[in-house]
Design an enzyme around this catalytic site. Structure first.
Site, PDB file in Angstrom:
ATOM      1  CE  LYS A 265     -45.687  36.349 -18.436  1.00 44.21           C
ATOM      2  NZ  LYS A 265     -44.349  36.995 -18.535  1.00 44.21           N
TER       3      LYS A 265
ATOM      4  CG  ASN B  46     -42.175  17.846 -21.313  1.00 48.84           C
ATOM      5  OD1 ASN B  46     -42.444  18.733 -22.108  1.00 48.84           O
ATOM      6  ND2 ASN B  46     -41.316  18.001 -20.310  1.00 48.84           N
ATOM      7  N   GLY B  47     -41.924  17.369 -24.699  1.00 45.32           N
ATOM      8  CA  GLY B  47     -40.764  17.656 -25.552  1.00 45.32           C
ATOM      9  C   GLY B  47     -41.219  18.024 -26.965  1.00 45.32           C
TER      10      GLY B  47
ATOM     11  CD  GLU C 179     -37.557  43.707 -22.477  1.00 49.44           C
ATOM     12  OE1 GLU C 179     -38.403  44.494 -22.951  1.00 49.44           O
ATOM     13  OE2 GLU C 179     -37.832  42.870 -21.604  1.00 49.44           O
TER      14      GLU C 179
ATOM     15  CB  CYS D 162     -46.189  18.881 -21.462  1.00 50.15           C
ATOM     16  SG  CYS D 162     -46.522  19.518 -23.082  1.00 50.15           S
TER      17      CYS D 162
ATOM     18  CD  GLU E  94     -41.719  44.446 -16.580  1.00 50.72           C
ATOM     19  OE1 GLU E  94     -42.942  44.338 -16.534  1.00 50.72           O
ATOM     20  OE2 GLU E  94     -41.041  43.969 -17.489  1.00 50.72           O
TER      21      GLU E  94
ATOM     22  CG  HIS F 193     -31.039  66.060 -30.351  1.00 46.16           C
ATOM     23  ND1 HIS F 193     -30.703  67.129 -31.137  1.00 46.16           N
ATOM     24  CD2 HIS F 193     -30.396  64.985 -30.889  1.00 46.16           C
ATOM     25  CE1 HIS F 193     -29.928  66.742 -32.132  1.00 46.16           C
ATOM     26  NE2 HIS F 193     -29.731  65.444 -32.003  1.00 46.16           N
TER      27      HIS F 193
ATOM     28  NE  ARG G  68     -43.068  20.026 -16.416  1.00 50.11           N
ATOM     29  CZ  ARG G  68     -41.763  20.233 -16.586  1.00 50.11           C
ATOM     30  NH1 ARG G  68     -41.066  20.786 -15.616  1.00 50.11           N
ATOM     31  NH2 ARG G  68     -41.166  19.926 -17.700  1.00 50.11           N
TER      32      ARG G  68
ATOM     33  CE  LYS H  23     -38.565  42.202 -18.278  1.00 54.31           C
ATOM     34  NZ  LYS H  23     -39.203  42.716 -19.416  1.00 54.31           N
TER      35      LYS H  23
ATOM     36  CD1 TRP I 219     -46.274  25.740 -24.014  1.00 53.94           C
ATOM     37  CD2 TRP I 219     -47.621  26.510 -22.437  1.00 53.94           C
ATOM     38  NE1 TRP I 219     -46.287  27.096 -24.121  1.00 53.94           N
ATOM     39  CE2 TRP I 219     -47.112  27.604 -23.167  1.00 53.94           C
ATOM     40  CE3 TRP I 219     -48.490  26.774 -21.385  1.00 53.94           C
ATOM     41  CZ2 TRP I 219     -47.446  28.924 -22.885  1.00 53.94           C
ATOM     42  CZ3 TRP I 219     -48.821  28.086 -21.109  1.00 53.94           C
ATOM     43  CH2 TRP I 219     -48.315  29.145 -21.850  1.00 53.94           C
TER      44      TRP I 219
HETATM   45  C1  AGP Z   1     -43.011  42.620 -20.046  1.00 48.99           C
HETATM   46  O1  AGP Z   1     -42.050  42.349 -19.024  1.00 48.99           O
HETATM   47  C2  AGP Z   1     -44.317  43.088 -19.457  1.00 48.99           C
HETATM   48  N1  AGP Z   1     -44.821  42.109 -18.571  1.00 48.99           N
HETATM   49  C3  AGP Z   1     -45.298  43.605 -20.498  1.00 48.99           C
HETATM   50  O2  AGP Z   1     -44.726  44.749 -21.074  1.00 48.99           O
HETATM   51  C4  AGP Z   1     -45.651  42.641 -21.663  1.00 48.99           C
HETATM   52  O3  AGP Z   1     -44.544  42.479 -22.506  1.00 48.99           O
HETATM   53  C5  AGP Z   1     -46.793  43.287 -22.464  1.00 48.99           C
HETATM   54  O4  AGP Z   1     -47.906  43.391 -21.615  1.00 48.99           O
HETATM   55  C6  AGP Z   1     -47.161  42.469 -23.712  1.00 48.99           C
HETATM   56  O5  AGP Z   1     -47.590  41.197 -23.336  1.00 48.99           O
HETATM   57  P1  AGP Z   1     -47.826  40.111 -24.506  1.00 48.99           P
HETATM   58  O6  AGP Z   1     -46.499  39.836 -25.113  1.00 48.99           O
HETATM   59  O7  AGP Z   1     -48.414  38.927 -23.793  1.00 48.99           O
HETATM   60  O8  AGP Z   1     -48.778  40.715 -25.497  1.00 48.99           O
END
Ligand code: AGP
Length: 630
Positions: free
Chosen positions: A625, A125-126, A502, A24, A509, A525, A50, A506, A97
């Site tokens: 996002k 905040n905390g 993962e 927060c 993307e 395979h 924040r 990263k 938050w």
């Molecule tokens: C992750 O780096 C990406 N930005 C994307 O794959 C994300 O994880 C996916 O869109 C799911 O988002 P969410 O966890 O908000 O549902």
């Protein structure tokens, strides 16, 4: 009071702030003259990164408190309630938050005690870990609570302690009872000329101007007003009044003399606390987030565990990084609790399971934003067929929390970078805590194994801290060495397959490097046909049961001329001796916890590859996002 200011090196200043973790934003001011409310409003806007699900302000004039607060983003609440229109030159403000209690007006800060009209206002905040027991004590003394927040207990505690002394001593004796993290500020209609603040773990800085004194979670709040900053340390109590500020040690009341420092930062630099990008800041703040994720409310963990224990079949539904967390969790639940779960990519759920999901089904939906359209659509399909919906999200108050029968908030704080980093490792922490609880409930593994997991999960935050500290430079070098490679393999076995997926996501993307991840056993395979001299293959190789066969996979790649990069245990000479490059992870991490530390070098690798390729890690092309469209 004489202000001595020293110029502050960029490095020292960043270290001061880098212990911060967003949850927060708090701010307050004492003006020699003029109106505090517009200053508070503008400061909260600068702290919006924040937390931004609720906002509130309180000011004092003529011995009276004036309060405005509501759920919603700052601009929305301002358009409805006019946050500039509060009288008085002294005030406090908060942008939230949500962790404890959904983002509703009643849960927005400031909070107050029982007295009506309110005489004290508190912002925080905390995370207060022992709030439930304190709340019970206070209820037994007749206090009536309005909200579901942990913060409100602080207001009632101070009100209770005001009977024995002045505001400062009431705040001091109240915070002594608090366990957990806090940065709080308190104003009282009965002592209208001061603001009392106190800090433990959550950040608190003071801003010193000629005609005003400020406090805030972070310098961006008052940088346009003054660049003279005083840091408040853990265990300190601050009194702000017209003459300035006084700092005392909470433990013994001893005064603290502290120089103010000049900060020559831009606002944007301050928001990132000295990091060049939010993504790097968020990778670095994972230890703090993981500590907060270990402070989840017991009752929600217990409730979720009970539902999972009773489940006949559990589909874990998610997208992207959150799906990788579910894939890792499927190994955790199976190995520890003998619970069969199946991770499903949300956009495929209805096609794959739409007909079979039914009243006996349990869905665990995992979504950092809680707003991902594919995940919500899958949940809706299951809800229509009377399945039980459980939720794990970072955003309390998101749609997922409203459609879940039971949900848990992972408490990572806002993640600004488009690429999920700290929210991924926090998701893994919550899921491993659930798997360990279920293992205890079902008694499927030995007490010795459970004791080891309980011990190691507490150490994960410091393990991650050590990896970032000791391996970041090496990863940066590897990014420079491999920056021109056009494609990478990410390989792992067992739970490390999730880590490999993962790491690959990263790199794709944010550095736009085509990458392929698959279980190492699949190489022969088909995919191995891609390997030629110098082809980079990244292996995730913790010393778990898959190690032996994984070494065979490394050898088969080497035999075809691949360049091998291993993420391996510290001092694993056998692996180190057979690869071209390696990054070391702290020894002795149990297999089911390994994705958390082992993914950190991969996050850093993707970040530094993006830098080498002049990509913007915070805002990668074509991505958002939160993907709120199907
Ligand atoms: C992750 O780096 C990406 N930005 C994307 O794959 C994300 O994880 C996916 O869109 C799911 O988002 P969410 O966890 O908000 O549902």
């Amino acid at each position: 009071m004489l202000w001595t200011t020293v110029s502050l090196s960029f490095e020292i200043f960043t270290k001061k702030l880098r212990s911060d973790k967003e949850m927060c934003g708090i701010f307050g001011c004492i003006l020699k003259n003029g109106s505090a409310a517009p200053i508070i409003h503008a400061a909260l806007k600068r702290l919006e990164y924040r937390g931004y699900d609720s906002v509130g302000e309180a000011t004092i004039e003529n011995g009276r408190l004036f309060i405005k607060k509501d759920a919603g983003k700052i601009d929305v609440v301002h358009s409805i309630r006019n946050l500039d229109d509060l009288p008085g030159r002294i005030g406090i403000g908060h942008t939230r938050w949500a962790t404890h209690g959904a983002p509703l007006q009643v849960n927005a800060h400031p909070h107050f005690g029982c007295s009506d009209p309110p005489t004290i206002a508190v912002i925080h905040n905390g995370i207060i870990e022992n709030f439930a027991e304190i709340k019970k004590d206070l209820e037994d003394k007749g206090h009536i609570f309005r909200s579901k927040t942990d913060t409100e207990i602080i207001a009632h505690l101070i009100e209770e302690n005001l009977g024995q002394g002045d505001l400062k001593s009431a705040v001091s004796s109240s915070v002594e009872r608090l366990q957990g993290s806090y940065a709080i500020a308190v104003i009282s209609a009965k002592e209208p000329d001061k603001i009392i603040c106190a800090r433990n773990e959550s950040p608190l800085v003071l801003g010193i101007a000629d005609n005003a004194f400020y406090f805030a979670s972070d310098t961006p709040a008052f940088l346009p007003l003054t660049n003279k900053v005083v840091f408040v340390e853990n265990g300190e109590l601050v009194t702000l009044n017209d003459e300035g500020f006084e700092i005392k040690k909470l433990v013994d009341g001893k005064p603290v003399v502290r120089k103010s420092r000049v900060v020559d930062w831009t606002h944007e630099m301050a928001e990132k606390q000295g990091y060049p990008h939010f993504m790097l800041k968020e990778i670095h703040e994972q230890p703090r987030c993981l500590r907060d994720t270990l402070r989840l409310q017991d009752k929600y963990l217990e409730l979720l565990t009970t539902f999972l224990d009773r489940a006949r079949d559990v589909a874990m539904v998610a997208c992207g990084t959150s799906y990788h967390a579910c894939l890792a969790a499927s190994y955790m639940f199976s190995k520890l609790s003998f619970l069969a779960t199946h991770p499903v990519i949300a956009s495929e759920f209805t096609e794959q399971h739409g007909k079979s999901v039914n009243i006996d089904s349990t869905i665990l939906a995992v979504s950092q934003s809680g707003e991902t359209a594919d995940t919500l659509a899958a949940v809706e399909t299951a809800r229509q067929r009377a399945a039980t919906i459980l939720g794990l999200t970072n955003v309390v108050g998101s749609t997922l929390t409203r459609v879940s029968r039971v949900y848990i908030g992972q408490q990572s704080g806002p993640e600004i970078g488009v690429a999920a980093t700290k929210t991924f490792t926090s998701q893994l922490s919550v899921l491993s805590q659930l798997a360990i609880r279920l293992a205890k409930k079902r008694g499927k593994i030995s007490q010795e194994e459970i004791d080891l997991l309980d011990e190691k999960i507490e150490k994960i935050p410091s393990i991650v801290e050590r990896i970032v500290k000791t391996q970041e430079e090496k990863v940066k070098t590897l990014a420079r060495k491999y920056k021109d490679n056009q494609c990478f393999f990410f390989l792992g076995r067992g739970i490390s397959y999730a880590t490999a997926l993962e790491g690959r996501l990263k790199l794709m993307e944010i550095a736009y490097v085509p990458s392929i991840a698959f279980p190492a056993g699949e190489s022969k395979h088909g995919p191995i046909s891609l390997v030629e001299l110098g082809f980079p293959v990244i292996f995730i190789c913790p010393p778990d049961e898959t190690r032996k066969t994984l070494i065979g996979n490394i050898m088969e790649m080497k035999a075809r001329g691949a360049s091998i990069i291993a993420i391996c245990e510290e001092g694993d000479e056998e692996i180190i001796g057979m690869v071209d490059d390696y990054v070391e992870v702290t020894r002795g991490i149990p297999e089911i916890l390994s994705p958390i530390p082992y993914v950190v070098p991969l996050q850093l690798f993707a970040y530094y590859m993006a830098i080498e390729k002049q990509c913007d890690p915070d805002m990668p092309r074509n991505l958002a996002k939160s993907v709120t469209v199907k």
